[in-house]
Design a protein around this motif. Structure first.
Motif, PDB file in Angstrom:
ATOM      1  N   CYS A  50       1.020  -0.499  34.396  1.00 38.91           N
ATOM      2  CA  CYS A  50       2.227  -1.335  34.318  1.00 38.91           C
ATOM      3  C   CYS A  50       3.270  -0.701  33.405  1.00 38.91           C
ATOM      4  CB  CYS A  50       1.885  -2.742  33.842  1.00 38.91           C
ATOM      5  SG  CYS A  50       1.121  -3.779  35.113  1.00 38.91           S
ATOM      6  N   GLN A  51       2.822  -0.121  32.305  1.00 42.57           N
ATOM      7  CA  GLN A  51       3.767   0.556  31.411  1.00 42.57           C
ATOM      8  C   GLN A  51       4.530   1.638  32.168  1.00 42.57           C
ATOM      9  OE1 GLN A  51       1.714   2.054  27.933  1.00 42.57           O
ATOM     10  NE2 GLN A  51       0.778   0.064  27.523  1.00 42.57           N
TER      11      GLN A  51
ATOM     12  N   ALA B 155       6.860  -1.432  27.678  1.00 39.39           N
ATOM     13  CA  ALA B 155       5.584  -1.657  26.999  1.00 39.39           C
ATOM     14  C   ALA B 155       4.622  -2.501  27.822  1.00 39.39           C
ATOM     15  CB  ALA B 155       5.824  -2.322  25.645  1.00 39.39           C
ATOM     16  N   TYR B 156       5.143  -3.280  28.773  1.00 45.80           N
ATOM     17  CA  TYR B 156       4.313  -4.148  29.595  1.00 45.80           C
ATOM     18  C   TYR B 156       5.124  -4.635  30.782  1.00 45.80           C
ATOM     19  CZ  TYR B 156       6.624  -7.244  26.194  1.00 45.80           C
ATOM     20  OH  TYR B 156       7.543  -7.836  25.366  1.00 45.80           O
ATOM     21  N   SER B 157       4.427  -5.207  31.759  1.00 40.49           N
ATOM     22  CA  SER B 157       5.114  -5.857  32.878  1.00 40.49           C
ATOM     23  C   SER B 157       5.016  -7.358  32.684  1.00 40.49           C
ATOM     24  CB  SER B 157       4.500  -5.454  34.223  1.00 40.49           C
ATOM     25  OG  SER B 157       3.199  -5.993  34.357  1.00 40.49           O
ATOM     26  N   LEU B 158       5.998  -8.076  33.208  1.00 43.10           N
ATOM     27  CA  LEU B 158       6.032  -9.534  33.136  1.00 43.10           C
ATOM     28  C   LEU B 158       5.913 -10.085  34.543  1.00 43.10           C
ATOM     29  CD1 LEU B 158       9.010  -9.906  30.628  1.00 43.10           C
ATOM     30  CD2 LEU B 158       6.552 -10.025  30.128  1.00 43.10           C
ATOM     31  N   SER B 159       4.988 -11.023  34.739  1.00 41.72           N
ATOM     32  CA  SER B 159       4.800 -11.553  36.085  1.00 41.72           C
ATOM     33  C   SER B 159       4.567 -13.049  36.093  1.00 41.72           C
ATOM     34  CB  SER B 159       3.649 -10.836  36.794  1.00 41.72           C
ATOM     35  OG  SER B 159       2.441 -11.048  36.124  1.00 41.72           O
ATOM     36  N   VAL B 160       4.890 -13.624  37.252  1.00 43.04           N
ATOM     37  CA  VAL B 160       4.686 -15.037  37.535  1.00 43.04           C
ATOM     38  C   VAL B 160       3.783 -15.096  38.763  1.00 43.04           C
ATOM     39  CG1 VAL B 160       5.793 -17.221  38.110  1.00 43.04           C
ATOM     40  CG2 VAL B 160       7.053 -15.517  36.786  1.00 43.04           C
ATOM     41  N   ALA B 161       2.618 -15.721  38.619  1.00 40.56           N
ATOM     42  CA  ALA B 161       1.716 -15.894  39.763  1.00 40.56           C
ATOM     43  C   ALA B 161       2.200 -17.095  40.568  1.00 40.56           C
ATOM     44  CB  ALA B 161       0.291 -16.101  39.287  1.00 40.56           C
TER      45      ALA B 161
ATOM     46  N   TRP C 169      13.715 -19.047  31.674  1.00 40.39           N
ATOM     47  CA  TRP C 169      12.644 -19.972  31.311  1.00 40.39           C
ATOM     48  C   TRP C 169      11.329 -19.254  31.015  1.00 40.39           C
ATOM     49  CZ3 TRP C 169       8.249 -19.637  34.135  1.00 40.39           C
ATOM     50  CH2 TRP C 169       8.347 -18.967  35.355  1.00 40.39           C
ATOM     51  N   PHE C 170      11.227 -18.004  31.440  1.00 41.17           N
ATOM     52  CA  PHE C 170       9.951 -17.281  31.430  1.00 41.17           C
ATOM     53  C   PHE C 170       9.449 -17.007  30.011  1.00 41.17           C
ATOM     54  CE2 PHE C 170       7.323 -13.553  31.145  1.00 41.17           C
ATOM     55  CZ  PHE C 170       6.394 -13.759  32.138  1.00 41.17           C
ATOM     56  N   VAL C 171       8.179 -17.343  29.786  1.00 39.30           N
ATOM     57  CA  VAL C 171       7.434 -16.961  28.587  1.00 39.30           C
ATOM     58  C   VAL C 171       6.030 -16.619  29.060  1.00 39.30           C
ATOM     59  CG1 VAL C 171       6.519 -17.715  26.359  1.00 39.30           C
ATOM     60  CG2 VAL C 171       8.759 -18.536  27.117  1.00 39.30           C
ATOM     61  N   PRO C 172       5.477 -15.473  28.687  1.00 37.05           N
ATOM     62  CA  PRO C 172       4.116 -15.173  29.131  1.00 37.05           C
ATOM     63  C   PRO C 172       3.108 -16.117  28.486  1.00 37.05           C
ATOM     64  CG  PRO C 172       4.893 -13.467  27.635  1.00 37.05           C
ATOM     65  CD  PRO C 172       6.046 -14.392  27.881  1.00 37.05           C
ATOM     66  N   PHE C 173       2.255 -16.712  29.317  1.00 36.24           N
ATOM     67  CA  PHE C 173       1.211 -17.627  28.851  1.00 36.24           C
ATOM     68  C   PHE C 173      -0.036 -16.841  28.441  1.00 36.24           C
ATOM     69  CE2 PHE C 173      -2.292 -20.668  29.744  1.00 36.24           C
ATOM     70  CZ  PHE C 173      -1.955 -21.623  28.796  1.00 36.24           C
ATOM     71  N   ILE C 174      -0.327 -15.793  29.214  1.00 36.17           N
ATOM     72  CA  ILE C 174      -1.441 -14.910  28.852  1.00 36.17           C
ATOM     73  C   ILE C 174      -0.920 -13.482  28.778  1.00 36.17           C
ATOM     74  CG2 ILE C 174      -3.160 -16.406  29.961  1.00 36.17           C
ATOM     75  CD1 ILE C 174      -3.422 -14.216  32.168  1.00 36.17           C
ATOM     76  N   GLU C 175      -1.655 -12.650  28.049  1.00 33.97           N
ATOM     77  CA  GLU C 175      -1.406 -11.215  28.086  1.00 33.97           C
ATOM     78  C   GLU C 175      -2.722 -10.531  28.380  1.00 33.97           C
ATOM     79  OE1 GLU C 175       0.211  -9.673  24.418  1.00 33.97           O
ATOM     80  OE2 GLU C 175      -1.238 -10.758  23.214  1.00 33.97           O
ATOM     81  N   THR C 176      -2.639  -9.510  29.235  1.00 32.94           N
ATOM     82  CA  THR C 176      -3.831  -8.805  29.684  1.00 32.94           C
ATOM     83  C   THR C 176      -3.754  -7.340  29.274  1.00 32.94           C
ATOM     84  OG1 THR C 176      -2.818  -8.362  31.836  1.00 32.94           O
ATOM     85  CG2 THR C 176      -4.163 -10.376  31.638  1.00 32.94           C
ATOM     86  N   TYR C 177      -4.896  -6.713  29.299  1.00 36.46           N
ATOM     87  CA  TYR C 177      -5.056  -5.307  28.949  1.00 36.46           C
ATOM     88  C   TYR C 177      -4.493  -4.973  27.570  1.00 36.46           C
ATOM     89  CZ  TYR C 177      -7.597  -3.558  32.867  1.00 36.46           C
ATOM     90  OH  TYR C 177      -8.605  -3.306  33.758  1.00 36.46           O
ATOM     91  N   THR C 178      -4.760  -5.857  26.618  1.00 37.44           N
ATOM     92  CA  THR C 178      -4.336  -5.578  25.246  1.00 37.44           C
ATOM     93  C   THR C 178      -5.077  -4.370  24.676  1.00 37.44           C
ATOM     94  OG1 THR C 178      -5.909  -7.189  24.369  1.00 37.44           O
ATOM     95  CG2 THR C 178      -3.648  -7.961  24.783  1.00 37.44           C
ATOM     96  N   SER C 179      -6.172  -3.983  25.316  1.00 41.47           N
ATOM     97  CA  SER C 179      -6.908  -2.784  24.906  1.00 41.47           C
ATOM     98  C   SER C 179      -6.074  -1.520  25.114  1.00 41.47           C
ATOM     99  CB  SER C 179      -8.226  -2.673  25.674  1.00 41.47           C
ATOM    100  OG  SER C 179      -7.982  -2.580  27.069  1.00 41.47           O
ATOM    101  N   GLU C 180      -5.036  -1.592  25.953  1.00 37.31           N
ATOM    102  CA  GLU C 180      -4.188  -0.438  26.228  1.00 37.31           C
ATOM    103  C   GLU C 180      -2.761  -0.620  25.706  1.00 37.31           C
ATOM    104  OE1 GLU C 180      -4.409   0.539  30.417  1.00 37.31           O
ATOM    105  OE2 GLU C 180      -6.602   0.618  30.361  1.00 37.31           O
ATOM    106  N   LYS C 181      -2.507  -1.699  24.986  1.00 36.72           N
ATOM    107  CA  LYS C 181      -1.132  -1.981  24.569  1.00 36.72           C
ATOM    108  C   LYS C 181      -0.651  -0.990  23.519  1.00 36.72           C
ATOM    109  CE  LYS C 181      -1.235  -5.354  20.872  1.00 36.72           C
ATOM    110  NZ  LYS C 181      -0.500  -6.489  20.439  1.00 36.72           N
ATOM    111  N   LEU C 182       0.639  -0.787  23.513  1.00 34.61           N
ATOM    112  CA  LEU C 182       1.253   0.037  22.484  1.00 34.61           C
ATOM    113  C   LEU C 182       1.135  -0.708  21.150  1.00 34.61           C
ATOM    114  CD1 LEU C 182       4.395   1.193  24.480  1.00 34.61           C
ATOM    115  CD2 LEU C 182       2.323   2.499  23.994  1.00 34.61           C
TER     116      LEU C 182
END
Length: 151
Positions: free
Chosen positions: A37-38, A44-50, A107-120
């Motif tokens: 995603c980076q 630093a990350y992608s933002l998505s809405v399911a 309105w968007f705010v991320p509720f979860i964040e994934t792959y924090t093991s690879e985050k900057l």
């Protein structure tokens, strides 16, 4: 609890050649820190809405598959190459729409964040839940219920 999301929403790519419409309430919002995603976002990350699969439609233009050409399909505008949405290979139940592609993502705010093991190391989000990779499958239903209560 029923939420008023003021649907339908619309969005599109940077050049406007591909447009989409959302007619169903979002299931979850997320920031993904994985290196894939980076690289696809240049950030630093992608933002998505399911979005439920039956609540999403391309209404103008024809997006093309880009990014990785594996089981998951990342759809881009063929002209400006904006990454617009992702359909996961294992399900049609939902579509991950890139939140910045919405006409009004304010309105968007991320509720979860994934792959924090690879985050900057400096990247942070206001997400309520963080996962080194993805949430465990048995946790998804509770997350969806909790997210539904946030609006």
């Amino acid at each position: 609890m029923s939420k008023d999301w003021n649907l339908p929403w619309e969005g599109g790519c940077r050049c406007g050649r591909v447009r989409f419409r959302i007619t169903a309430s979002p299931l979850l919002t997320a920031a993904c820190h994985c290196t894939g995603c980076q690289r696809m976002t240049g950030s630093a990350y992608s933002l998505s809405v399911a979005i439920p699969g039956d609540g999403f439609a391309v209404i103008q233009g024809e997006p093309v598959i880009g990014g990785m050409h594996g089981e998951d399909h990342h759809f881009f505008c063929p002209y400006c190459m904006s990454w617009m949405f992702t359909r996961l290979g294992f399900t049609d139940a939902f579509v991950n729409v890139r939140a910045p592609m919405l006409d009004d993502p304010s309105w968007f705010v991320p509720f979860i964040e994934t792959y924090t093991s690879e985050k900057l190391p400096w990247a942070s989000t206001p997400a309520v839940h963080s996962y080194p990779q993805f949430p465990a499958p048995e946790d998804i239903e509770a997350l969806l219920r909790e997210f539904a209560q946030t609006r």
